[in-house]
Write an enzyme that holds these catalytic residues in place. Structure first.
Site, PDB file in Angstrom:
ATOM      1  N   GLU A 169       0.743  -1.212  -0.076  1.00 14.43           N
ATOM      2  CA  GLU A 169      -0.364  -0.036  -0.057  1.00 14.43           C
ATOM      3  C   GLU A 169       0.918   1.171  -0.039  1.00 14.43           C
ATOM      4  O   GLU A 169       1.955   1.179   0.674  1.00 14.43           O
ATOM      5  CB  GLU A 169      -0.921  -0.015   0.889  1.00 14.43           C
ATOM      6  CG  GLU A 169      -1.899  -1.115   1.112  1.00 14.43           C
ATOM      7  CD  GLU A 169      -2.788  -1.241   2.134  1.00 14.43           C
ATOM      8  OE1 GLU A 169      -3.919  -1.832   1.919  1.00 14.43           O
ATOM      9  OE2 GLU A 169      -2.594  -0.796   3.525  1.00 14.43           O
ATOM     10  N   CYS A 182       3.321   8.631   0.884  1.00 14.53           N
ATOM     11  CA  CYS A 182       3.925   7.764   2.058  1.00 14.53           C
ATOM     12  C   CYS A 182       3.903   6.447   1.265  1.00 14.53           C
ATOM     13  O   CYS A 182       3.142   5.717   0.993  1.00 14.53           O
ATOM     14  CB  CYS A 182       2.672   7.669   2.901  1.00 14.53           C
ATOM     15  SG  CYS A 182       3.023   6.568   4.276  1.00 14.53           S
ATOM     16  N   CYS A 189       6.383  -6.300   7.718  1.00 13.14           N
ATOM     17  CA  CYS A 189       7.468  -5.954   8.486  1.00 13.14           C
ATOM     18  C   CYS A 189       7.943  -6.746   9.580  1.00 13.14           C
ATOM     19  O   CYS A 189       7.006  -7.621  10.197  1.00 13.14           O
ATOM     20  CB  CYS A 189       7.029  -4.566   9.048  1.00 13.14           C
ATOM     21  SG  CYS A 189       8.253  -3.659  10.185  1.00 13.14           S
ATOM     22  N   CYS A 193       5.774  -4.322  16.063  1.00 11.55           N
ATOM     23  CA  CYS A 193       5.221  -3.214  17.049  1.00 11.55           C
ATOM     24  C   CYS A 193       3.920  -3.686  17.429  1.00 11.55           C
ATOM     25  O   CYS A 193       3.123  -3.853  16.545  1.00 11.55           O
ATOM     26  CB  CYS A 193       5.697  -1.724  16.556  1.00 11.55           C
ATOM     27  SG  CYS A 193       7.488  -1.427  15.892  1.00 11.55           S
ATOM     28  N   CYS A 196       0.749  -1.933  15.473  1.00 12.95           N
ATOM     29  CA  CYS A 196       0.698  -1.547  14.262  1.00 12.95           C
ATOM     30  C   CYS A 196       0.454  -2.985  13.566  1.00 12.95           C
ATOM     31  O   CYS A 196       0.780  -3.978  13.566  1.00 12.95           O
ATOM     32  CB  CYS A 196       2.269  -1.369  14.022  1.00 12.95           C
ATOM     33  SG  CYS A 196       2.483  -1.241  11.975  1.00 12.95           S
ATOM     34  N   GLY A 238       6.555  -1.627   6.324  1.00 12.43           N
ATOM     35  CA  GLY A 238       7.871  -1.912   6.404  1.00 12.43           C
ATOM     36  C   GLY A 238       8.915  -0.942   7.101  1.00 12.43           C
ATOM     37  O   GLY A 238       8.718   0.278   7.553  1.00 12.43           O
ATOM     38  N   SER A 270      11.697   7.155   8.447  1.00  9.79           N
ATOM     39  CA  SER A 270      11.153   6.859   9.700  1.00  9.79           C
ATOM     40  C   SER A 270      11.605   5.556   9.956  1.00  9.79           C
ATOM     41  O   SER A 270      11.517   4.398   9.241  1.00  9.79           O
ATOM     42  CB  SER A 270       9.624   7.004   9.734  1.00  9.79           C
ATOM     43  OG  SER A 270       9.048   6.407  10.900  1.00  9.79           O
ATOM     44  N   SER A 293      11.248   6.493  15.585  1.00 16.27           N
ATOM     45  CA  SER A 293      10.043   5.976  16.044  1.00 16.27           C
ATOM     46  C   SER A 293      10.400   5.643  17.582  1.00 16.27           C
ATOM     47  O   SER A 293      10.848   4.456  17.914  1.00 16.27           O
ATOM     48  CB  SER A 293       9.330   4.853  15.477  1.00 16.27           C
ATOM     49  OG  SER A 293       8.783   5.308  14.149  1.00 16.27           O
ATOM     50  N   LEU A 294      10.035   6.535  18.554  1.00 12.50           N
ATOM     51  CA  LEU A 294      10.606   6.080  19.880  1.00 12.50           C
ATOM     52  C   LEU A 294       9.289   5.581  20.872  1.00 12.50           C
ATOM     53  O   LEU A 294       9.584   4.433  21.342  1.00 12.50           O
ATOM     54  CB  LEU A 294      10.979   7.601  20.639  1.00 12.50           C
ATOM     55  CG  LEU A 294      12.108   7.332  21.796  1.00 12.50           C
ATOM     56  CD1 LEU A 294      13.368   7.053  21.115  1.00 12.50           C
ATOM     57  CD2 LEU A 294      12.192   8.777  22.473  1.00 12.50           C
ATOM     58  N   ASN A 369      -3.894   5.610  16.124  1.00 17.10           N
ATOM     59  CA  ASN A 369      -5.129   5.065  15.075  1.00 17.10           C
ATOM     60  C   ASN A 369      -5.576   3.624  15.705  1.00 17.10           C
ATOM     61  O   ASN A 369      -4.952   2.751  15.075  1.00 17.10           O
ATOM     62  CB  ASN A 369      -4.438   5.080  13.457  1.00 17.10           C
ATOM     63  CG  ASN A 369      -3.980   6.518  13.176  1.00 17.10           C
ATOM     64  OD1 ASN A 369      -4.946   7.428  13.569  1.00 17.10           O
ATOM     65  ND2 ASN A 369      -2.800   6.746  12.867  1.00 17.10           N
ATOM     66  N   CYS A 412      -1.514   6.007   9.560  1.00 13.89           N
ATOM     67  CA  CYS A 412      -0.284   5.476  10.293  1.00 13.89           C
ATOM     68  C   CYS A 412      -0.702   4.113  10.833  1.00 13.89           C
ATOM     69  O   CYS A 412      -1.586   4.013  11.697  1.00 13.89           O
ATOM     70  CB  CYS A 412       0.306   6.339  11.099  1.00 13.89           C
ATOM     71  SG  CYS A 412       1.135   7.461  10.397  1.00 13.89           S
TER      72      CYS A 412
END
Ligand code: SAH
Ligand code: SF4
Length: 434
Positions: A169, A182, A189, A193, A196, A238, A270, A293-294, A369, A412
């Site tokens: 996507e 984006c 991936c 996480c 996600c 990814g 990112s 990405s913390l 999200n 996201c």
């Protein structure tokens, strides 16, 4: 190889395309012949022409020599070279290898990237003879748009099919304030996480440089932006630093002035913070903006939310960021997905400000999200504002990411295609509930 083709008698050289002669004991169907040719050419792109042996002098000779044995003739075409995978120097070399002038590389780049034309026949500033030859030697593989959904806020989500039928996507986000693409760097991936959806897929495979740059070609053409400036964020599916070579080569291809001429200042990479990748990135001549990405302020919590933290803990990432070479006035963005009751307390905000001291940083808060299968909640606007205020009071530049394209699941962390093959909403739901 199946025993039907008893002899691969070799290539008949001097012919274009080269011809493979073989004998077989029994009549084969066209499909079986194709399989045989495929085996003989070890998977080469074998376009096959079956001709009567008598129609070819060598074939006729063979059938006479082996009386009674039918002779089958395959025409084997060398695989076409995919120009979408080549940067300009590679394209020049490929042309020179085949006896063409190197300068045609720049013309080809202009057609493919600037004008979105991939059919050699339409490249009208090349001679007809050259166009015809190019078509027998090269191809330009481009991701195919299988769906283009529009959100009420103008965001467009594209599902793109790759040559192996995997899907990815890519999202067009207008007015942010620039136009932004984006794009994805992997199918799925590996990072896992917990908040996600892409992480739920696991890693299917890396995208090639041509597939990464191809998303930009497709989106720029579809949105009428081939001739206009746009930004690129590597925030689709990814982890870009887990596909370092593919990602950086794609950026070089997109930067070429004969193509889309995308300045690295317009690109943001990112990453969850894969330290060896960050160290390589620090030495890149074409360095994109960096976003880390913390998402958490203690190793215990971050390892829970972002599993690669177990290998590359906070202190190591932040130390690498402190040393990271930045241009004047530029900063590293720290992304922080806010999960209600998990990492959104005033104490978290104070710890975050402390962790970032000494780094030229800005913070981008991303209220979660939510999605089915994601075991976290989005905090209220008040909680997000309070968190932002604590950071601002400590002289950090803070922004809150507006969620775009929620209604078409383009925001996201909402990008998912199972095994890289597009599923219906119901099938996706079933996957998430597993
Ligand atoms: N793998 C890279 C880039 C792709 S993810 C990375 O993680 O940085 C892009 C951004 O989307 C990351 O900051 C990620 O944390 C964020 N994200 C992932 N899932 C999200 C979700 N459900 N809600 C909000 N942001 C999310
Ligand atoms: Fe991968 Fe980024 Fe999603 Fe984490 S947030 S699983 S790194 S795509």
């Amino acid at each position: 190889m199946c025993g039907c083709v008893t002899n691969a008698l070799g290539f008949c050289r001097g012919q274009r395309p080269p011809t493979l002669l073989a004998t077989c004991r029994k009549s084969l169907t066209d499909r079986e012949l194709e399989e045989q040719a495929h085996n003989i050419t070890r998977g080469g792109n074998a376009a096959i022409a079956k001709t009567a042996p008598q129609s070819d002098s060598r074939g006729a000779l063979l059938s006479r020599r082996r009386s009674g044995t039918p002779t089958v003739q395959f025409k084997v075409v060398a695989p076409l070279l995919n120009l979408a995978e080549l940067d300009l120097p590679e394209l020049e070399a490929a042309l020179a290898d085949r006896g063409h002038e190197r300068f045609h590389a720049r013309q080809l780049y202009r057609w493919i990237y600037k004008r979105g034309v991939t059919d050699f026949e339409k490249m009208t500033d090349l001679s007809k003879t050259l166009r015809a030859r190019l078509a027998t030697e090269f191809e330009v593989v481009t991701p195919k748009v299988v769906s283009d959904q529009r959100s009420v806020d103008g965001t467009r989500k594209f599902v793109l099919e790759l040559a192996d039928q995997r899907c990815i996507e890519a999202v067009f986000i207008p007015d942010t304030p620039a136009m932004t693409f984006c794009i994805s760097t992997q199918v799925g991936c590996a990072m896992g996480c917990g908040f996600c959806l892409t992480g739920k897929m696991g890693l299917v495979r890396n995208l090639t440089a041509g597939e990464i740059a191809g998303q930009v070609r497709v989106l720029a053409a579809a949105t009428g932006l081939l001739d206009h400036p746009f930004n690129i964020v590597l925030m689709g599916m990814g982890e870009p630093l887990h596909n370092y070579d593919g990602t950086m080569k794609a950026l070089r291809m997109l930067h070429d002035e004969n193509g889309l001429s995308v300045s690295p200042r317009r690109v943001t990479l990112s990453t969850v913070g894969i330290v060896p990748g960050l160290e390589r990135l620090a030495h890149e001549p074409l360095m994109p903006n960096l976003a880390i990405s913390l998402h958490a302020t203690t190793d215990e919590q971050r390892s829970e939310l972002v599993p690669p933290n177990r290998k590359y803990p906070l202190a190591e990432i932040l130390e690498t960021c402190r040393r990271f070479p930045l241009k004047r006035r530029s900063r590293i963005t720290f992304e922080y997905v806010m999960l209600e009751g998990v990492n959104d307390t005033p104490e978290d905000a104070r710890r975050l400000a402390k962790l970032l001291s000494g780094i030229k940083a800005k913070v981008n808060l991303i209220p979660l999200n939510p999605a089915p299968g994601i075991p976290y909640e989005r905090p209220s606007d008040e909680r997000v504002d309070r968190f932002a205020q604590i950071l601002a009071d400590r002289y950090l530049t803070v922004s809150v990411r507006k969620s775009r394209g929620q209604d078409i699941r383009a925001a996201c962390g909402q990008l998912i295609v199972e095994g890289g093959v597009k599923k219906s909403a119901a099938q996706q739901m079933a996957l998430l509930m597993r």
